[in-house]
Motif scaffolding. Sequence first.
Motif, short mmCIF file in Angstrom:
data_model
loop_
_atom_site.label_atom_id
_atom_site.label_comp_id
_atom_site.label_asym_id
_atom_site.label_seq_id
_atom_site.Cartn_x
_atom_site.Cartn_y
_atom_site.Cartn_z
N GLY A 4 -18.65 8.69 -18.13
CA GLY A 4 -17.43 7.90 -17.96
C GLY A 4 -17.11 7.73 -16.50
N ILE A 5 -16.03 7.03 -16.22
CA ILE A 5 -15.57 6.86 -14.84
C ILE A 5 -14.66 8.04 -14.52
N HIS A 6 -14.98 8.76 -13.46
CA HIS A 6 -14.16 9.91 -13.04
C HIS A 6 -12.82 9.42 -12.50
N HIS A 7 -12.87 8.46 -11.58
CA HIS A 7 -11.67 7.79 -11.09
C HIS A 7 -12.08 6.53 -10.34
N MET A 28 2.90 5.91 -15.34
CA MET A 28 1.75 6.73 -14.94
C MET A 28 2.27 7.91 -14.10
N ASP A 29 1.88 9.12 -14.47
CA ASP A 29 2.30 10.32 -13.76
C ASP A 29 1.35 10.65 -12.62
N LEU A 30 1.90 11.23 -11.57
CA LEU A 30 1.11 11.76 -10.47
C LEU A 30 0.43 13.03 -10.96
N LEU A 31 -0.90 13.05 -10.90
CA LEU A 31 -1.66 14.22 -11.34
C LEU A 31 -1.85 15.21 -10.20
N LEU A 32 -2.25 14.71 -9.04
CA LEU A 32 -2.45 15.57 -7.89
C LEU A 32 -2.51 14.75 -6.62
N ALA A 33 -2.37 15.45 -5.51
CA ALA A 33 -2.45 14.83 -4.19
C ALA A 33 -3.31 15.72 -3.30
N PHE A 52 -3.75 10.80 -7.09
CA PHE A 52 -4.42 10.57 -8.36
C PHE A 52 -3.36 10.38 -9.44
N LEU A 53 -3.44 9.26 -10.17
CA LEU A 53 -2.46 8.93 -11.20
C LEU A 53 -3.11 8.93 -12.58
N ALA A 55 -3.89 7.44 -15.87
CA ALA A 55 -3.94 6.11 -16.50
C ALA A 55 -4.14 6.23 -18.01
N GLY A 56 -4.02 7.41 -18.56
CA GLY A 56 -4.13 7.61 -20.01
C GLY A 56 -5.54 7.90 -20.47
N ARG A 57 -5.65 8.69 -21.51
CA ARG A 57 -6.93 9.02 -22.15
C ARG A 57 -7.98 9.57 -21.18
N GLY A 58 -7.54 10.33 -20.21
CA GLY A 58 -8.47 10.93 -19.25
C GLY A 58 -8.88 10.02 -18.11
N ASN A 59 -8.34 8.81 -18.07
CA ASN A 59 -8.66 7.88 -16.98
C ASN A 59 -7.74 8.14 -15.80
N VAL A 60 -8.31 8.03 -14.60
CA VAL A 60 -7.56 8.33 -13.39
C VAL A 60 -7.68 7.17 -12.41
N LEU A 61 -6.53 6.77 -11.85
CA LEU A 61 -6.47 5.76 -10.81
C LEU A 61 -6.03 6.47 -9.54
N ALA A 62 -6.80 6.28 -8.47
CA ALA A 62 -6.52 6.98 -7.22
C ALA A 62 -6.25 5.98 -6.10
N PHE A 63 -5.51 6.45 -5.09
CA PHE A 63 -5.22 5.64 -3.91
C PHE A 63 -5.35 6.50 -2.66
#
Length: 178
Positions: A4-7, A28-33, A52-53, A55-63
Amino acid sequence: MLQGIHHAAYRCRDAQETVAFYKQALDMDLLLAISEDRVPSTKEPDPYMHIFLDAGRGNVLAFFELPNSPAMGRDEATPAWVQHIAFQVADLDTLAQAKAKLEALGLDVVGPTNHAIFQSIYFHDPNGHRIELAANTVKPGDLERLREVAPAMMEEWGQTRRTVKQAAWLHEAEFSAS
């Protein structure tokens, strides 16, 4: 090999603003910084904030916020509609509710757009990234039909670099009505 896509990671102008926007607009919740003075992979000195935010179902969106880099821009050679982040929602009702919520926040929302196998809406985050929310509407057999013609489409495109028609049925009704 892949699981899968890690992030997926993008740049942001302001990490706090980005966290607040994605929480308010998409829940979307903040998971970590993570913040470092050097880039771990290259060892370059370049302070950053990496968020790292969820995005649901184990998906992570990072900036990444990069305060010492030139102001953000975009690839001007690529049309603005091409680069986007697409998130799946449960159904068309959820899509309509999301559109109403985003418009109530003052965002310009395009759509819904009917892509035959899903419908979607589009808007921009505070960093200028185009966001798509999509609700699947696929009918039995449609994905199999698309998979079947994909190799021939790629072959023809590779030879001609012109629009190929094997999947034109996706938008035929929409374009014939205009």
